[in-house]
Scaffold this motif. Structure first.
Motif, PDB file in Angstrom:
ATOM      1  N   THR A  26      56.623  46.553  54.554  1.00 33.34           N
ATOM      2  CA  THR A  26      55.816  47.580  55.243  1.00 33.34           C
ATOM      3  C   THR A  26      54.328  47.413  54.910  1.00 33.34           C
ATOM      4  N   HIS A  27      54.027  46.670  53.869  1.00 30.83           N
ATOM      5  CA  HIS A  27      52.624  46.383  53.545  1.00 30.83           C
ATOM      6  C   HIS A  27      52.196  45.097  54.269  1.00 30.83           C
ATOM      7  N   PRO A  28      51.011  45.076  54.830  1.00 33.40           N
ATOM      8  CA  PRO A  28      50.564  43.863  55.551  1.00 33.40           C
ATOM      9  C   PRO A  28      50.021  42.788  54.606  1.00 33.40           C
ATOM     10  N   LEU A  29      50.908  42.203  53.793  1.00 32.67           N
ATOM     11  CA  LEU A  29      50.436  41.167  52.866  1.00 32.67           C
ATOM     12  C   LEU A  29      49.982  39.917  53.628  1.00 32.67           C
ATOM     13  N   TRP A  30      50.786  39.550  54.652  1.00 32.65           N
ATOM     14  CA  TRP A  30      50.367  38.512  55.593  1.00 32.65           C
ATOM     15  C   TRP A  30      49.849  39.221  56.840  1.00 32.65           C
ATOM     16  N   PRO A  31      49.027  38.526  57.666  1.00 32.09           N
ATOM     17  CA  PRO A  31      48.618  39.134  58.936  1.00 32.09           C
ATOM     18  C   PRO A  31      49.849  39.418  59.795  1.00 32.09           C
ATOM     19  N   ARG A  32      49.764  40.435  60.647  1.00 30.58           N
ATOM     20  CA  ARG A  32      50.927  40.822  61.460  1.00 30.58           C
ATOM     21  C   ARG A  32      51.215  39.850  62.604  1.00 30.58           C
ATOM     22  N   GLY A  33      50.181  39.240  63.169  1.00 34.09           N
ATOM     23  CA  GLY A  33      50.394  38.335  64.313  1.00 34.09           C
ATOM     24  C   GLY A  33      50.971  36.991  63.860  1.00 34.09           C
ATOM     25  N   VAL A  34      51.890  36.444  64.666  1.00 28.64           N
ATOM     26  CA  VAL A  34      52.532  35.157  64.308  1.00 28.64           C
ATOM     27  C   VAL A  34      51.501  34.050  64.124  1.00 28.64           C
ATOM     28  N   ARG A  35      50.560  33.978  65.048  1.00 29.48           N
ATOM     29  CA  ARG A  35      49.579  32.888  64.999  1.00 29.48           C
ATOM     30  C   ARG A  35      48.651  33.047  63.790  1.00 29.48           C
ATOM     31  N   GLU A  36      48.210  34.281  63.565  1.00 32.54           N
ATOM     32  CA  GLU A  36      47.323  34.538  62.420  1.00 32.54           C
ATOM     33  C   GLU A  36      48.070  34.265  61.105  1.00 32.54           C
ATOM     34  N   ARG A  37      49.351  34.646  61.097  1.00 32.11           N
ATOM     35  CA  ARG A  37      50.147  34.423  59.878  1.00 32.11           C
ATOM     36  C   ARG A  37      50.288  32.918  59.612  1.00 32.11           C
ATOM     37  N   ALA A  38      50.489  32.159  60.665  1.00 32.35           N
ATOM     38  CA  ALA A  38      50.601  30.704  60.506  1.00 32.35           C
ATOM     39  C   ALA A  38      49.295  30.127  59.966  1.00 32.35           C
ATOM     40  N   ARG A  39      48.176  30.637  60.480  1.00 31.68           N
ATOM     41  CA  ARG A  39      46.869  30.153  59.993  1.00 31.68           C
ATOM     42  C   ARG A  39      46.675  30.531  58.527  1.00 31.68           C
ATOM     43  N   ALA A  40      47.034  31.769  58.211  1.00 34.08           N
ATOM     44  CA  ALA A  40      46.866  32.223  56.819  1.00 34.08           C
ATOM     45  C   ALA A  40      47.716  31.367  55.884  1.00 34.08           C
ATOM     46  N   THR A  55      53.127  30.527  42.630  1.00 33.01           N
ATOM     47  CA  THR A  55      52.357  31.564  43.314  1.00 33.01           C
ATOM     48  C   THR A  55      52.763  31.773  44.771  1.00 33.01           C
ATOM     49  N   LEU A  56      52.969  30.662  45.474  1.00 27.73           N
ATOM     50  CA  LEU A  56      53.294  30.801  46.894  1.00 27.73           C
ATOM     51  C   LEU A  56      54.657  31.469  47.079  1.00 27.73           C
ATOM     52  N   ALA A  57      55.613  31.083  46.236  1.00 24.97           N
ATOM     53  CA  ALA A  57      56.948  31.695  46.317  1.00 24.97           C
ATOM     54  C   ALA A  57      56.874  33.182  45.975  1.00 24.97           C
ATOM     55  N   ILE A  58      56.033  33.531  45.009  1.00 23.76           N
ATOM     56  CA  ILE A  58      55.879  34.942  44.641  1.00 23.76           C
ATOM     57  C   ILE A  58      55.257  35.718  45.804  1.00 23.76           C
ATOM     58  N   ALA A  59      54.229  35.123  46.404  1.00 22.02           N
ATOM     59  CA  ALA A  59      53.562  35.805  47.532  1.00 22.02           C
ATOM     60  C   ALA A  59      54.555  36.033  48.676  1.00 22.02           C
ATOM     61  N   GLU A  60      55.357  35.015  48.979  1.00 23.23           N
ATOM     62  CA  GLU A  60      56.335  35.151  50.064  1.00 23.23           C
ATOM     63  C   GLU A  60      57.390  36.210  49.709  1.00 23.23           C
ATOM     64  N   TYR A  61      57.818  36.207  48.466  1.00 26.35           N
ATOM     65  CA  TYR A  61      58.821  37.189  48.042  1.00 26.35           C
ATOM     66  C   TYR A  61      58.265  38.606  48.190  1.00 26.35           C
ATOM     67  N   LEU A  62      57.035  38.807  47.732  1.00 27.35           N
ATOM     68  CA  LEU A  62      56.434  40.144  47.827  1.00 27.35           C
ATOM     69  C   LEU A  62      56.273  40.568  49.292  1.00 27.35           C
ATOM     70  N   ALA A  63      55.888  39.605  50.131  1.00 25.83           N
ATOM     71  CA  ALA A  63      55.697  39.932  51.559  1.00 25.83           C
ATOM     72  C   ALA A  63      57.018  40.379  52.199  1.00 25.83           C
ATOM     73  N   LEU A 123      49.361  42.541  44.007  1.00 23.30           N
ATOM     74  CA  LEU A 123      50.164  43.714  43.623  1.00 23.30           C
ATOM     75  C   LEU A 123      49.251  44.927  43.421  1.00 23.30           C
ATOM     76  N   TRP A 124      48.163  44.692  42.757  1.00 26.97           N
ATOM     77  CA  TRP A 124      47.228  45.783  42.458  1.00 26.97           C
ATOM     78  C   TRP A 124      46.643  46.335  43.757  1.00 26.97           C
ATOM     79  N   HIS A 125      46.235  45.429  44.658  1.00 25.01           N
ATOM     80  CA  HIS A 125      45.599  45.854  45.906  1.00 25.01           C
ATOM     81  C   HIS A 125      46.522  46.748  46.727  1.00 25.01           C
ATOM     82  N   PHE A 126      47.794  46.344  46.780  1.00 25.54           N
ATOM     83  CA  PHE A 126      48.736  47.104  47.605  1.00 25.54           C
ATOM     84  C   PHE A 126      49.435  48.220  46.817  1.00 25.54           C
ATOM     85  N   GLN A 127      48.963  48.419  45.601  1.00 22.34           N
ATOM     86  CA  GLN A 127      49.482  49.496  44.737  1.00 22.34           C
ATOM     87  C   GLN A 127      51.007  49.436  44.614  1.00 22.34           C
TER      88      GLN A 127
END
Ligand SMILES: N[C@@H](CCC(=O)N[C@@H](CS)C(=O)NCC(=O)O)C(=O)O
Length: 227
Positions: free
Chosen positions: A83-97, A70-78, A21-25
């Motif tokens: 509009t913030h790139p919390l997860w990588p934009r690419g499908v494959r990179e997002r799956a890896r992340a 934590t994981l549910a919170i991260a997904e909710y925020l994403a 949250l802090w990082h993405f203001q």
């Protein structure tokens, strides 16, 4: 939006959504529920049981909706702040992340239990002893380095998937353990640990953790007083 967290020096799970949250203001109100133990009669447990059924931190409350884990919170925020790139934009990179976060979420139990988060402490002698005695901690440390170096090679850095995101927030407490316990890692991992610590959200959390000045016996398997 409110984020319920525990003591910053000790609460590794709280650290992850907070630095994100802090990082993405993203504006939020921090609600710190001090740890006084985790038993059913503790103030911490009684308060947190009113917020979410697990009675644990972190919990995000957004307009009456409580999101825990934590994981549910991260997904909710994403999703909520897409509009913030919390997860990588690419499908494959997002799956890896997501794979890396899930592995962290469900694993690394030896590292977690033998080297609990304690940001203000410096325990290199404990780290040496743990590494010597605990084969599982050695193998988890190997796995971390392999995972980090593969992701950093594929993305070209500076963070696991390029820019700082959920995966890096997930590993921020691990970077903290490497520092607290002086765990030896290769140059690639060491460089990553330093970049994570310099990231603004992580630096802000560490600054607050150092200012807490509380010593909680039940979170201190290796010390009887603060140094
Ligand atoms: N899987 C949970 C773990 C949360 C967790 O264990 N948090 C600790 C603090 S770092 C806690 O609240 N412990 C209280 C307890 O175990 O009762 C998550 O990802 O949020």
């Amino acid at each position: 939006m409110q984020l319920f967290i525990g003591n910053k020096n000790y609460s590794s799970w709280s650290m992850r959504p907070w630095v994100l949250l802090w990082h993405f203001q993203i504006p939020f109100e921090e609600v710190m529920v001090r740890f006084d133990g985790f038993g059913p009669d503790t103030l911490f447990k009684r308060r947190m049981m009113q917020i979410a059924p697990t009675g644990r931190v972190p919990v995000l409350v957004d307009d009456g909706l409580a999101v825990w884990d934590t994981l549910a919170i991260a997904e909710y925020l994403a999703e909520r702040f897409h509009t913030h790139p919390l997860w990588p934009r690419g499908v494959r990179e997002r799956a890896r992340a997501r794979s890396l976060c899930a592995e962290m979420h469900a694993g690394f139990s030896a590292l977690r239990s033998h080297c609990p988060q304690n940001i203000e402490a410096s325990l290199p002698d404990v780290g040496r002893r743990v590494l010597h005695e605990q084969a599982e901690v050695r193998s988890e440390l190997q796995r971390l380095q392999a995972m980090w170096s593969e992701a950093l090679r594929a993305s070209a850095g500076p963070f696991l998937f390029g820019d700082f995101g959920i995966a890096d927030a997930y590993f921020a407490p691990v970077a903290g353990r490497i520092r607290t316990y002086g765990l030896p890692v290769d140059d690639v991992a060491q460089g990553y640990v330093e970049r994570v610590f310099a990231a603004p959200g992580v630096a802000a959390w560490v600054r607050d953790a150092l200012a807490e000045r509380e010593f909680l016996d039940f979170e201190e398997p290796y010390r009887t007083v603060r140094d």
